[in-house]
Design a protein around this motif. Structure first.
Motif, PDB file in Angstrom:
ATOM      1  N   ARG A   1      -1.263   9.181  -4.359  1.00  0.00           N
ATOM      2  CA  ARG A   1      -2.452   9.338  -3.426  1.00  0.00           C
ATOM      3  C   ARG A   1      -1.979   9.899  -2.002  1.00  0.00           C
ATOM      4  O   ARG A   1      -1.127   9.288  -1.513  1.00  0.00           O
ATOM      5  CB  ARG A   1      -2.831   7.941  -3.208  1.00  0.00           C
ATOM      6  CG  ARG A   1      -3.643   7.277  -4.187  1.00  0.00           C
ATOM      7  CD  ARG A   1      -4.153   5.844  -3.922  1.00  0.00           C
ATOM      8  NE  ARG A   1      -4.661   5.095  -5.196  1.00  0.00           N
ATOM      9  CZ  ARG A   1      -5.477   4.310  -4.928  1.00  0.00           C
ATOM     10  NH1 ARG A   1      -5.271   3.522  -3.787  1.00  0.00           N
ATOM     11  NH2 ARG A   1      -5.754   3.456  -6.058  1.00  0.00           N
ATOM     12  N   SER A   2      -2.631  11.031  -1.501  1.00  0.00           N
ATOM     13  CA  SER A   2      -2.273  11.559  -0.409  1.00  0.00           C
ATOM     14  C   SER A   2      -3.499  11.255   0.646  1.00  0.00           C
ATOM     15  O   SER A   2      -3.573  11.823   1.811  1.00  0.00           O
ATOM     16  CB  SER A   2      -2.146  12.967  -0.354  1.00  0.00           C
ATOM     17  OG  SER A   2      -3.282  13.473  -0.899  1.00  0.00           O
ATOM     18  N   ASN A   3      -4.332  10.190   0.308  1.00  0.00           N
ATOM     19  CA  ASN A   3      -5.373   9.838   1.280  1.00  0.00           C
ATOM     20  C   ASN A   3      -5.083   8.872   2.248  1.00  0.00           C
ATOM     21  O   ASN A   3      -3.655   8.634   2.573  1.00  0.00           O
ATOM     22  CB  ASN A   3      -6.563   9.163   0.366  1.00  0.00           C
ATOM     23  CG  ASN A   3      -6.286   8.045  -0.325  1.00  0.00           C
ATOM     24  OD1 ASN A   3      -5.055   7.363  -0.028  1.00  0.00           O
ATOM     25  ND2 ASN A   3      -7.071   7.462  -1.243  1.00  0.00           N
ATOM     26  N   HIS A   4      -6.095   8.116   3.053  1.00  0.00           N
ATOM     27  CA  HIS A   4      -5.667   7.316   3.959  1.00  0.00           C
ATOM     28  C   HIS A   4      -4.645   6.119   3.839  1.00  0.00           C
ATOM     29  O   HIS A   4      -4.096   5.570   4.627  1.00  0.00           O
ATOM     30  CB  HIS A   4      -7.059   6.976   4.492  1.00  0.00           C
ATOM     31  CG  HIS A   4      -7.721   5.916   3.291  1.00  0.00           C
ATOM     32  ND1 HIS A   4      -7.608   4.844   2.972  1.00  0.00           N
ATOM     33  CD2 HIS A   4      -8.854   6.518   2.703  1.00  0.00           C
ATOM     34  CE1 HIS A   4      -8.236   4.301   2.082  1.00  0.00           C
ATOM     35  NE2 HIS A   4      -9.088   5.419   1.661  1.00  0.00           N
ATOM     36  N   GLN A   5      -4.693   5.819   2.666  1.00  0.00           N
ATOM     37  CA  GLN A   5      -3.744   4.818   2.095  1.00  0.00           C
ATOM     38  C   GLN A   5      -2.561   4.577   2.708  1.00  0.00           C
ATOM     39  O   GLN A   5      -1.719   3.841   2.989  1.00  0.00           O
ATOM     40  CB  GLN A   5      -3.843   4.332   0.636  1.00  0.00           C
ATOM     41  CG  GLN A   5      -3.409   2.734   0.222  1.00  0.00           C
ATOM     42  CD  GLN A   5      -3.231   2.599  -1.194  1.00  0.00           C
ATOM     43  OE1 GLN A   5      -3.363   3.673  -2.081  1.00  0.00           O
ATOM     44  NE2 GLN A   5      -3.061   1.562  -1.686  1.00  0.00           N
TER      45      GLN A   5
ATOM     46  N   TYR B   1      -1.387   6.203   5.133  1.00  0.00           N
ATOM     47  CA  TYR B   1      -1.132   6.329   6.861  1.00  0.00           C
ATOM     48  C   TYR B   1      -1.643   4.566   6.864  1.00  0.00           C
ATOM     49  O   TYR B   1      -1.000   3.987   8.048  1.00  0.00           O
ATOM     50  CB  TYR B   1      -2.414   7.116   7.358  1.00  0.00           C
ATOM     51  CG  TYR B   1      -1.918   8.428   7.013  1.00  0.00           C
ATOM     52  CD1 TYR B   1      -1.019   9.102   7.966  1.00  0.00           C
ATOM     53  CD2 TYR B   1      -2.727   9.211   6.185  1.00  0.00           C
ATOM     54  CE1 TYR B   1      -0.730  10.510   7.543  1.00  0.00           C
ATOM     55  CE2 TYR B   1      -2.255  10.678   6.110  1.00  0.00           C
ATOM     56  CZ  TYR B   1      -1.332  11.233   6.695  1.00  0.00           C
ATOM     57  OH  TYR B   1      -1.064  12.441   6.360  1.00  0.00           O
TER      58      TYR B   1
ATOM     59  N   VAL C   1      -8.960  -1.229  -2.178  1.00  0.00           N
ATOM     60  CA  VAL C   1      -8.071  -0.205  -2.143  1.00  0.00           C
ATOM     61  C   VAL C   1      -6.815   0.026  -3.509  1.00  0.00           C
ATOM     62  O   VAL C   1      -6.510   0.730  -3.926  1.00  0.00           O
ATOM     63  CB  VAL C   1      -7.477   0.353  -0.859  1.00  0.00           C
ATOM     64  CG1 VAL C   1      -6.341   1.376  -1.023  1.00  0.00           C
ATOM     65  CG2 VAL C   1      -8.758   0.420   0.266  1.00  0.00           C
TER      66      VAL C   1
ATOM     67  N   ALA D   1       0.235   3.950  -2.967  1.00  0.00           N
ATOM     68  CA  ALA D   1      -0.183   5.143  -2.550  1.00  0.00           C
ATOM     69  C   ALA D   1       0.924   6.404  -3.296  1.00  0.00           C
ATOM     70  O   ALA D   1       0.551   7.375  -3.765  1.00  0.00           O
ATOM     71  CB  ALA D   1      -0.037   5.440  -1.268  1.00  0.00           C
TER      72      ALA D   1
ATOM     73  N   HIS E   1       0.721  -1.202  -0.124  1.00  0.00           N
ATOM     74  CA  HIS E   1       0.047  -0.159  -0.140  1.00  0.00           C
ATOM     75  C   HIS E   1       0.810   1.452  -0.015  1.00  0.00           C
ATOM     76  O   HIS E   1       0.377   2.327  -0.524  1.00  0.00           O
ATOM     77  CB  HIS E   1      -0.922  -0.053   1.275  1.00  0.00           C
ATOM     78  CG  HIS E   1      -2.085  -1.020   0.996  1.00  0.00           C
ATOM     79  ND1 HIS E   1      -3.234  -0.770   0.172  1.00  0.00           N
ATOM     80  CD2 HIS E   1      -2.152  -2.436   1.371  1.00  0.00           C
ATOM     81  CE1 HIS E   1      -3.891  -1.742   0.022  1.00  0.00           C
ATOM     82  NE2 HIS E   1      -3.253  -2.753   0.967  1.00  0.00           N
TER      83      HIS E   1
END
Length: 138
Positions: free
Chosen positions: A61-65, A67, A106, A56, A52
């Motif tokens: 992607r700077s979303n939840h992935q 983290y 995801v 990411a 992940h």
């Protein structure tokens, strides 16, 4: 999916299956087998976070992935430090199932890779969870 990736995935099951068998047959003391088993389990769990992390970064992607990619390592390590026995085996098993579900929804892999990868991960996770149950029942 590359054949080598598939072979390595299934080869990764050897400690999950072998350690409980060695403990059951008395070729390895249960405490040693259990210790090696949970250590290996936590390390392999951490590996799934890397998938992940790479996804990411590659897909910007700077979303939840990004983290969430850190969670398997944190869960694996804190479980080893603070838990033991059935609870440790249970938490690790649940983490494997959780990562599998997260992978399915995801990961942004191409369809020709995603479907075989998801199938393989489902098979591997099933065997890993059964191995955790088997280790707990010895």
């Amino acid at each position: 999916m590359p054949r080598t990736a598939i072979l390595l995935g299934y080869a990764g099951l050897i400690p999950f299956v072998g350690l409980p068998v060695l403990a059951l047959t008395g070729q390895l003391h249960y405490f040693q087998a259990y210790t090696y088993f949970v250590q290996y389990s936590a390390i392999i769990l951490s590996f799934f976070g890397g998938m992940h992390y790479l996804d990411a970064i590659q897909n910007r992607r700077s979303n939840h992935q990004l983290y969430v990619s850190m969670l398997p390592s944190i869960v694996g390590w804190t479980s080893l430090v603070f838990l033991d026995g059935y609870l440790l085996l249970s938490v690790l098993s649940i983490a494997y199932i959780g990562m599998l579900m997260y992978d399915k929804y995801v990961l942004a892999l191409e369809k020709d890779i995603l479907l075989p990868y998801t199938f393989m991960r489902t098979m591997l996770t099933t065997i890993v969870v059964i191995s955790h149950l088997f280790m707990a029942s010895i």
